[in-house]
Motif scaffolding. Structure first.
Motif, PDB file in Angstrom:
ATOM      1  N   MET A   1       0.855  -1.207   0.000  1.00  0.00           N
ATOM      2  CA  MET A   1       0.000   0.000   0.000  1.00  0.00           C
ATOM      3  C   MET A   1       0.882   1.245   0.000  1.00  0.00           C
ATOM      4  SD  MET A   1      -2.917   0.945   2.726  1.00  0.00           S
ATOM      5  CE  MET A   1      -3.824   2.476   2.630  1.00  0.00           C
ATOM      6  N   ASN A   2       0.493   2.172  -0.809  1.00  0.00           N
ATOM      7  CA  ASN A   2       1.322   3.337  -1.058  1.00  0.00           C
ATOM      8  C   ASN A   2       0.546   4.625  -0.776  1.00  0.00           C
ATOM      9  OD1 ASN A   2       3.506   4.792  -1.863  1.00  0.00           O
ATOM     10  ND2 ASN A   2       3.348   4.278  -4.038  1.00  0.00           N
ATOM     11  N   ILE A   3       0.777   5.180   0.407  1.00  0.00           N
ATOM     12  CA  ILE A   3       0.147   6.471   0.717  1.00  0.00           C
ATOM     13  C   ILE A   3       1.230   7.539   0.664  1.00  0.00           C
ATOM     14  CG2 ILE A   3      -1.033   7.846   2.482  1.00  0.00           C
ATOM     15  CD1 ILE A   3      -2.345   5.299   3.495  1.00  0.00           C
ATOM     16  N   LYS A  19      -1.052  16.602  -6.967  1.00  0.00           N
ATOM     17  CA  LYS A  19      -2.035  16.203  -7.981  1.00  0.00           C
ATOM     18  C   LYS A  19      -1.319  15.549  -9.171  1.00  0.00           C
ATOM     19  CE  LYS A  19      -6.448  17.926  -9.453  1.00  0.00           C
ATOM     20  NZ  LYS A  19      -6.940  18.185 -10.719  1.00  0.00           N
ATOM     21  N   SER A  20      -0.233  16.166  -9.609  1.00  0.00           N
ATOM     22  CA  SER A  20       0.505  15.627 -10.749  1.00  0.00           C
ATOM     23  C   SER A  20       1.144  14.286 -10.420  1.00  0.00           C
ATOM     24  CB  SER A  20       1.593  16.612 -11.188  1.00  0.00           C
ATOM     25  OG  SER A  20       1.027  17.875 -11.452  1.00  0.00           O
ATOM     26  N   LEU A  21       1.602  14.157  -9.166  1.00  0.00           N
ATOM     27  CA  LEU A  21       2.194  12.889  -8.718  1.00  0.00           C
ATOM     28  C   LEU A  21       1.162  11.772  -8.804  1.00  0.00           C
ATOM     29  CD1 LEU A  21       4.307  13.208  -5.441  1.00  0.00           C
ATOM     30  CD2 LEU A  21       4.950  12.082  -7.566  1.00  0.00           C
ATOM     31  N   GLY A  26      -0.874   7.136 -11.353  1.00  0.00           N
ATOM     32  CA  GLY A  26      -2.170   6.490 -11.611  1.00  0.00           C
ATOM     33  C   GLY A  26      -2.868   6.052 -10.334  1.00  0.00           C
ATOM     34  N   ILE A  27      -2.773   6.889  -9.302  1.00  0.00           N
ATOM     35  CA  ILE A  27      -3.455   6.548  -8.039  1.00  0.00           C
ATOM     36  C   ILE A  27      -4.399   7.689  -7.643  1.00  0.00           C
ATOM     37  CG2 ILE A  27      -1.559   5.054  -7.275  1.00  0.00           C
ATOM     38  CD1 ILE A  27      -0.616   7.250  -5.385  1.00  0.00           C
ATOM     39  N   GLU A  97      -6.454   1.232  -0.542  1.00  0.00           N
ATOM     40  CA  GLU A  97      -6.042   1.723  -1.870  1.00  0.00           C
ATOM     41  C   GLU A  97      -4.860   2.702  -1.763  1.00  0.00           C
ATOM     42  OE1 GLU A  97      -9.167   5.516  -2.289  1.00  0.00           O
ATOM     43  OE2 GLU A  97      -8.926   4.098  -3.949  1.00  0.00           O
ATOM     44  N   ASP A  98      -4.138   2.856  -2.835  1.00  0.00           N
ATOM     45  CA  ASP A  98      -3.041   3.834  -2.876  1.00  0.00           C
ATOM     46  C   ASP A  98      -3.606   5.240  -3.117  1.00  0.00           C
ATOM     47  OD1 ASP A  98      -1.469   1.613  -2.742  1.00  0.00           O
ATOM     48  OD2 ASP A  98      -0.821   1.673  -4.832  1.00  0.00           O
ATOM     49  N   PHE A  99      -3.033   6.214  -2.500  1.00  0.00           N
ATOM     50  CA  PHE A  99      -3.463   7.586  -2.796  1.00  0.00           C
ATOM     51  C   PHE A  99      -2.441   8.632  -2.379  1.00  0.00           C
ATOM     52  CE2 PHE A  99      -5.406   6.504   1.335  1.00  0.00           C
ATOM     53  CZ  PHE A  99      -5.062   7.584   2.127  1.00  0.00           C
ATOM     54  N   VAL A 100      -2.624   9.820  -2.960  1.00  0.00           N
ATOM     55  CA  VAL A 100      -1.873  11.011  -2.549  1.00  0.00           C
ATOM     56  C   VAL A 100      -2.848  11.897  -1.793  1.00  0.00           C
ATOM     57  CG1 VAL A 100      -0.680  13.099  -3.345  1.00  0.00           C
ATOM     58  CG2 VAL A 100      -0.361  10.944  -4.588  1.00  0.00           C
ATOM     59  N   ILE A 101      -2.417  12.421  -0.675  1.00  0.00           N
ATOM     60  CA  ILE A 101      -3.294  13.336   0.059  1.00  0.00           C
ATOM     61  C   ILE A 101      -2.559  14.626   0.413  1.00  0.00           C
ATOM     62  CG2 ILE A 101      -2.846  12.162   2.278  1.00  0.00           C
ATOM     63  CD1 ILE A 101      -5.849  12.962   2.923  1.00  0.00           C
TER      64      ILE A 101
END
Lengths: 203, 203
Positions: A1-3, A19-21, A26-27, A97-101
């Motif tokens: 898992m990739n946060i 956002k661009s990352l 694709g997460i 799920e993976d996400f950027v926050i």
């Protein structure tokens, strides 16, 4: 898992980087969605929540004001928002799920998930120019007013963080990577930042 | 022209990162060579110079000691070394070749060449483990002694820097990228760091 958590100085381009990352990797990407969910859950106005989160918790609160408890209510709201935010972030991470926050002290709240923690910062001049370029409602401000606004927001972020952690906002020790975006076009550093995270995850 | 300066906490793996970066990019690498040249020019012992650079300039210097000026000589040596170091670094940069350089306040001395400035840091636990792994003469030390040694060297670096600049050693504002190497195998982050620099240079 990739946060991936992105903390950032106001005007540093941290949001754009995050956002661009997310797009590059694709997460999922979470930012104002969190604010929206908090507003729904607490039946509060989104703008009000945003202002509360950017203004900082006051240590010197008037407990009673005449016969009302306006001051205390204000603090209660801040705490309510922070508690709700924490709940929402944990639910989000629990999905796996993976996400950027962006922001929201997610780096501290989601520590158990070992997120990759980024801090984005820049020189004041650069931040003012970035704000001017983005325009929006800050376009009317002079450079001096803009600087004041940038410092005010960052101070608020720092103070709100103090409620939940002793890990000081912006201290490099609390992040895996600190990125100086002074005079940098964000898109030029996105692929390498994504690669960096992949390399780091390989450890 | 591409100059990359690597400042680092003792035990953070900054030297390994810098060396690997230079290899990856196929450019020159300077580290102890500088020390060697200073020693030759000033006819001083390399070990003595190294110790001076890691022990820090003292603000409270005994100007006279009995009838000798031992204290003052000590300070004079530090200043002599710093001046010679500055001269050597500027000559090196003037040649126009690309290189990576470790420490020596090159980020400040070579500012006019707009180097890409990296600061490498890590948690104390991680630094102690890295020092133990590297072995050398620190292998005999207990964890506590090692921590003391790490803090002492970093303090010296910070103090020597104060003589030539107000830009504080380790303050993220003074670097383009600050890399936390806690529990990180350096080789896993070298390619992405090189890519990052290329992206940044594209601005």
């Amino acid at each position: 898992m990739n946060i991936i958590t992105v903390s950032r100085e106001f005007g540093s381009g941290g949001r754009e980087l995050g956002k661009s990352l997310a797009e590059h990797l694709g997460i999922a990407y979470y930012d104002k969605e969190i604010l929206h969910t908090i507003a729904e859950e607490l039946k509060m106005d989104e703008g009000y929540i945003s202002r509360k989160m950017n203004s900082g918790y006051s240590r010197s609160v008037p407990v009673s004001f005449g016969k009302t408890f306006a001051g205390l209510n204000q603090v209660e709201d801040t705490v309510k928002i922070l508690v709700e935010q924490q709940k929402i972030l944990k639910e989000l991470a629990a999905k796996g799920e993976d996400f950027v926050i962006i922001g929201r002290n997610a780096d501290v709240i989601l520590q158990e998930y070992e997120p990759f923690k980024i801090f984005v910062y820049a020189e004041m001049e650069s931040k003012i120019r970035r704000c001017q370029k983005l325009g929006k409602d800050m376009n009317e401000l002079t450079d001096k007013e803009m600087k004041k606004q940038i410092l005010r927001v960052d101070k608020g972020r720092k103070k709100n963080r103090e409620i939940i952690t002793s890990a000081v906002w912006g201290d490099k020790e609390n992040y895996q990577l600190c990125i100086n975006t002074s005079d940098v076009q964000i898109k030029t550093i996105v692929p390498a930042t994504a690669e960096y995270i992949k390399g780091w995850r390989g450890n």
